[in-house]
Design a protein around this motif. Structure first.
Motif, mmCIF file in Angstrom:
data_model
loop_
_atom_site.group_PDB
_atom_site.id
_atom_site.type_symbol
_atom_site.label_atom_id
_atom_site.label_comp_id
_atom_site.label_asym_id
_atom_site.label_seq_id
_atom_site.Cartn_x
_atom_site.Cartn_y
_atom_site.Cartn_z
ATOM 1 N N ARG A 124 16.431 -12.085 -4.423
ATOM 2 C CA ARG A 124 16.910 -11.782 -3.073
ATOM 3 C C ARG A 124 16.130 -12.542 -1.999
ATOM 4 N NH1 ARG A 124 17.838 -7.434 -6.213
ATOM 5 N NH2 ARG A 124 19.682 -6.164 -5.796
ATOM 6 N N LEU A 125 14.920 -12.990 -2.342
ATOM 7 C CA LEU A 125 14.084 -13.686 -1.365
ATOM 8 C C LEU A 125 14.324 -15.195 -1.347
ATOM 9 C CD1 LEU A 125 10.684 -11.828 -1.978
ATOM 10 C CD2 LEU A 125 12.311 -11.466 -0.106
ATOM 11 N N LEU A 126 14.842 -15.724 -2.442
ATOM 12 C CA LEU A 126 15.026 -17.175 -2.525
ATOM 13 C C LEU A 126 16.079 -17.636 -1.524
ATOM 14 C CD1 LEU A 126 14.966 -17.706 -6.395
ATOM 15 C CD2 LEU A 126 13.187 -18.328 -4.755
ATOM 16 N N PRO A 127 15.832 -18.730 -0.825
ATOM 17 C CA PRO A 127 16.832 -19.233 0.123
ATOM 18 C C PRO A 127 18.060 -19.817 -0.562
ATOM 19 C CG PRO A 127 14.977 -20.760 -0.044
ATOM 20 C CD PRO A 127 14.595 -19.543 -0.829
ATOM 21 N N VAL A 128 17.901 -20.240 -1.818
ATOM 22 C CA VAL A 128 19.019 -20.791 -2.591
ATOM 23 C C VAL A 128 19.563 -19.702 -3.503
ATOM 24 C CG1 VAL A 128 19.724 -22.592 -4.204
ATOM 25 C CG2 VAL A 128 17.905 -23.047 -2.542
ATOM 26 N N ALA A 129 20.895 -19.597 -3.568
ATOM 27 C CA ALA A 129 21.520 -18.581 -4.405
ATOM 28 C C ALA A 129 21.416 -18.983 -5.871
ATOM 29 C CB ALA A 129 22.988 -18.397 -4.011
ATOM 30 N N LEU A 130 20.513 -18.343 -6.598
ATOM 31 C CA LEU A 130 20.333 -18.604 -8.021
ATOM 32 C C LEU A 130 20.717 -17.364 -8.818
ATOM 33 C CD1 LEU A 130 16.909 -20.492 -8.217
ATOM 34 C CD2 LEU A 130 19.192 -21.464 -8.467
ATOM 35 N N PRO A 131 21.384 -17.530 -9.972
ATOM 36 C CA PRO A 131 21.667 -16.352 -10.799
ATOM 37 C C PRO A 131 20.387 -15.740 -11.326
ATOM 38 C CG PRO A 131 22.299 -18.386 -11.933
ATOM 39 C CD PRO A 131 21.941 -18.766 -10.539
ATOM 40 N N LEU A 132 20.395 -14.435 -11.461
ATOM 41 C CA LEU A 132 19.206 -13.706 -11.903
ATOM 42 C C LEU A 132 18.646 -14.212 -13.232
ATOM 43 C CD1 LEU A 132 17.266 -11.328 -11.395
ATOM 44 C CD2 LEU A 132 18.931 -9.840 -12.533
ATOM 45 N N PRO A 133 19.483 -14.500 -14.247
ATOM 46 C CA PRO A 133 18.914 -14.998 -15.510
ATOM 47 C C PRO A 133 18.097 -16.273 -15.361
ATOM 48 C CG PRO A 133 21.177 -14.280 -15.852
ATOM 49 C CD PRO A 133 20.930 -14.256 -14.385
ATOM 50 N N LEU A 134 18.500 -17.177 -14.462
ATOM 51 C CA LEU A 134 17.726 -18.408 -14.266
ATOM 52 C C LEU A 134 16.336 -18.091 -13.704
ATOM 53 C CD1 LEU A 134 20.028 -21.261 -12.880
ATOM 54 C CD2 LEU A 134 18.755 -21.193 -15.026
ATOM 55 N N VAL A 135 16.279 -17.156 -12.764
ATOM 56 C CA VAL A 135 14.991 -16.753 -12.206
ATOM 57 C C VAL A 135 14.121 -16.138 -13.297
ATOM 58 C CG1 VAL A 135 13.860 -15.259 -10.518
ATOM 59 C CG2 VAL A 135 15.992 -16.415 -9.916
ATOM 60 N N GLN A 136 14.717 -15.320 -14.155
ATOM 61 C CA GLN A 136 13.960 -14.689 -15.231
ATOM 62 C C GLN A 136 13.460 -15.714 -16.247
ATOM 63 O OE1 GLN A 136 17.029 -11.943 -16.340
ATOM 64 N NE2 GLN A 136 16.289 -10.318 -14.977
ATOM 65 N N ILE A 137 14.264 -16.729 -16.547
ATOM 66 C CA ILE A 137 13.816 -17.794 -17.442
ATOM 67 C C ILE A 137 12.632 -18.534 -16.819
ATOM 68 C CG2 ILE A 137 14.467 -20.018 -18.471
ATOM 69 C CD1 ILE A 137 17.311 -18.888 -18.783
ATOM 70 N N GLY A 138 12.709 -18.806 -15.515
ATOM 71 C CA GLY A 138 11.603 -19.476 -14.833
ATOM 72 C C GLY A 138 10.324 -18.665 -14.868
ATOM 73 N N LEU A 139 10.434 -17.355 -14.696
ATOM 74 C CA LEU A 139 9.245 -16.503 -14.766
ATOM 75 C C LEU A 139 8.671 -16.486 -16.194
ATOM 76 C CD1 LEU A 139 10.362 -13.506 -12.520
ATOM 77 C CD2 LEU A 139 8.676 -15.256 -11.977
ATOM 78 N N GLY A 140 9.555 -16.545 -17.185
ATOM 79 C CA GLY A 140 9.085 -16.621 -18.559
ATOM 80 C C GLY A 140 8.311 -17.896 -18.829
ATOM 81 N N VAL A 141 8.793 -19.022 -18.281
ATOM 82 C CA VAL A 141 8.060 -20.290 -18.410
ATOM 83 C C VAL A 141 6.696 -20.172 -17.733
ATOM 84 C CG1 VAL A 141 8.061 -22.732 -17.773
ATOM 85 C CG2 VAL A 141 10.161 -21.663 -18.599
ATOM 86 N N ALA A 142 6.651 -19.487 -16.586
ATOM 87 C CA ALA A 142 5.373 -19.297 -15.889
ATOM 88 C C ALA A 142 4.400 -18.490 -16.739
ATOM 89 C CB ALA A 142 5.613 -18.600 -14.553
ATOM 90 N N ILE A 143 4.901 -17.453 -17.440
ATOM 91 C CA ILE A 143 4.036 -16.669 -18.324
ATOM 92 C C ILE A 143 3.495 -17.554 -19.444
ATOM 93 C CG2 ILE A 143 4.038 -14.801 -20.028
ATOM 94 C CD1 ILE A 143 5.996 -13.306 -18.255
ATOM 95 N N ALA A 144 4.362 -18.404 -20.021
ATOM 96 C CA ALA A 144 3.932 -19.287 -21.109
ATOM 97 C C ALA A 144 2.896 -20.288 -20.632
ATOM 98 C CB ALA A 144 5.135 -20.013 -21.695
#
Length: 549
Positions: A22-42
């Motif tokens: 909801r904070l991102l200025p670009v409309a991204l689907p939720l799964p893409l954001v979750q995949i990105g956070l997973g990469v950050a954890i890795a």
């Protein structure tokens, strides 16, 4: 950090993704954001999670498929059953054959059976991923119902095809006649198992509730265990646990119509299932991101196929397969609609051919997601002889890449294709809703007149009871449009309902504020305040849910 810490980090990432999207200025689907956070954890260097493929499959798939079957709109499912079956069965087989041969042609070193297995697991679509895109760009309701119905059925058909393809890769033997007979058994027995387990569990719940009263926590927990019970019962007899979970969900939606569960149980159960769905889907996409670096490294260096690979070779093949799937879907949708239109005209019915933009939107909306990820991770690690399963690392990478590419293409393409697309309003649902509201209100008025006297009842309080009954009767007469025969226009009735809803929500907010303020100042016990606020929350939830229809 141990595996428990990584799992907790992934759950926190799922929570964070709900706010971050909801904070991102670009409309991204939720799964893409979750995949990105997973990469950050890795990237933090934590030990990656390693789940047994069979355990992973059982843990994630039954509840998700059960919930899909439970919540799919049945009216839309049966109304558009022809189109849905064409997509869920015909398109799956078309995709398995077409994409299987295409993948084998593209990567000849990948055995044909493995290519078919990859195509089969890429065939199912994910309505949750499409729904996250639809939250930013509204998808026409009927199209969304078709996509949901397709996803419900193609999950099962795609996973059954995947099972046969993996068996052929392990044994090196495939018989079409034997596969057809086996398919009939696993399908029919799986559906029967799901229905029987759900009906039996519903009977047990009713028996326990009649003997000992209803305990909401136990009832909800039993409901959570239902998809796992249906899945394991079907697998025990050699049937499809996937179809059992789906049929259990569909059966549960009809069992629920009995209305035997308490209202508070239903409200709490819906909240619990919403949380489970959000958590499981989110964890799967975070898990994909967390394992993505290892998946890429394994695909680049894996010894399972004697073929030189580099990152651009992998990316090129992943893009080729992704756009090949879109093209296959576009061809199937266009041809099947043409044939349906032709058959309707020959039968004397008016044929309707949707606009080209709507056909293109249907093709782009074939987003891959949780089912594809859960399925591909269950590929065996080795053949029966102990040799590595051929192309496993490459297949896992290609499936993961197609999930990401399909999400990106849909999030970019669907808004542009659907923007400004005018569709006729769906007035049938509004008429149906008005008819149902009227029937329910008339039944309620009849129940008030025949309710008799409450227990205990004191004659000196007769005026109080009469006043209360008249007040409730007035609420239902207002829902019918005023004094039942004044012929109020439906539009004015809707305006009155919206106005009542607005003022009721304002009043409920004021009540809640006062109760919480009294509890903070010690004028009311926290237990009493919590109970009263919960009552207000239930009323508010009812009013707010009515605004969505």
């Amino acid at each position: 950090m141990g595996e428990v810490g990584v799992v907790l980090a992934m759950l926190l990432a799922v929570v964070a993704s709900g706010y971050l999207v909801r904070l991102l200025p670009v409309a991204l689907p939720l799964p893409l954001v979750q995949i990105g956070l997973g990469v950050a954890i890795a990237s933090l260097g934590w030990h990656p999670v390693r789940l047994d493929p069979h355990t992973f499959f059982i843990l994630f798939l039954p509840p998700l498929l059960f919930l899909d079957g439970w919540r799919i709109p049945k009216v839309g499912l049966f109304r558009d059953k022809g189109v849905i079956l064409e997509l869920a069965l015909g398109l799956v087989l078309f995709t398995v054959v077409g994409a299987g041969f295409f993948i084998h042609w593209l990567i000849p070193e990948l055995p044909l059976a493995v290519a078919f297995a990859l195509a089969a697991i890429l065939a199912p679509t994910d309505p949750v991923a499409v729904g996250s895109i639809a939250a930013r760009v509204p998808i026409p309701p009927r199209l969304m119902h078709i996509l949901e119905g397709e996803s419900l059925l193609n999950d099962a058909s795609g996973l059954v095809c995947f099972r046969f393809a993996v068996a052929a890769a392990l044994t090196g033997v495939f018989s079409l006649s034997s596969a057809a007979l086996t398919f009939l058994w696993v399908a029919l027995a799986g559906i029967a198992a799901g229905v029987l387990v759900t009906v039996a569990m519903g009977a047990v719940q009713r028996l326990l509730a009649s003997r000992f009263g209803e305990e909401p926590g136990a009832s909800i927990l039993l409901n959570l265990l239902l998809p796992f019970g249906a899945y394991m019962a079907a697998e025990h007899i050699g049937a499809s646990g996937i179809l059992a979970a789906v049929s259990a969900g569909i059966t549960m939606s009809y069992v629920e119509l009995g209305g035997r569960a308490l209202a508070t149980t239903r409200v709490r159960r819906n909240v619990v299932w919403d949380t489970v769905q959000f958590a499981l889907n989110g964890v799967m996409f975070v898990l994909l991101g967390e394992q993505l670096p290892d998946i890429v490294r394994a695909a680049l260096k894996g010894p399972d196929l004697p073929v030189p690979r580099d990152f651009w070779w992998l990316a090129g093949n992943a893009l080729a397969i992704s756009f090949g799937l879109i093209l296959l879907r576009l061809v199937w949708v266009w041809v099947s609609l043409r044939l349906s239109n032709f058959a309707a005209r020959r039968a004397g019915r008016p044929g309707i051919m949707p606009r080209k933009r709507l056909i293109l939107a249907t093709s782009l909306a074939g987003v891959r997601g949780a089912i594809t990820l859960a399925g591909i991770l269950t590929l065996p690690l080795a053949l029966p002889g102990g040799e590595p399963f051929p192309g496993r690392d490459l297949a896992v990478f290609l499936a993961s890449a197609v999930i990401v590419v399909s999400l990106v293409v849909a999030s970019i393409g669907l808004p542009r294709v659907l923007r400004g697309l005018e569709l006729p309003p769906e007035t049938a649902s509004e008429i149906e809703e008005d008819r149902a509201r009227q029937a329910a209100a008339l039944a309620a008025l009849g129940a008030i007149d025949t309710a008799g006297k409450p227990d205990p009842y004191d004659e000196k309080d007769a005026d109080i009871h009469a006043s209360a009954a008249e007040q409730v009767r007035g609420l239902y007469q207002h829902r019918l449009g005023g004094a039942a025969g004044d012929g109020a226009h439906p539009a004015r009735v809707r305006v009155a309902e919206d106005a009542e809803r607005f003022y009721r929500l304002a009043a409920l907010a004021a009540e809640r504020k006062v109760l919480q303020q009294m509890a903070r100042h010690g004028q009311l016990s926290d237990e009493t305040a919590r109970r009263l606020v919960q009552e207000l929350d239930l009323v508010e939830a009812r009013y707010r849910s009515s605004t969505k229809h």
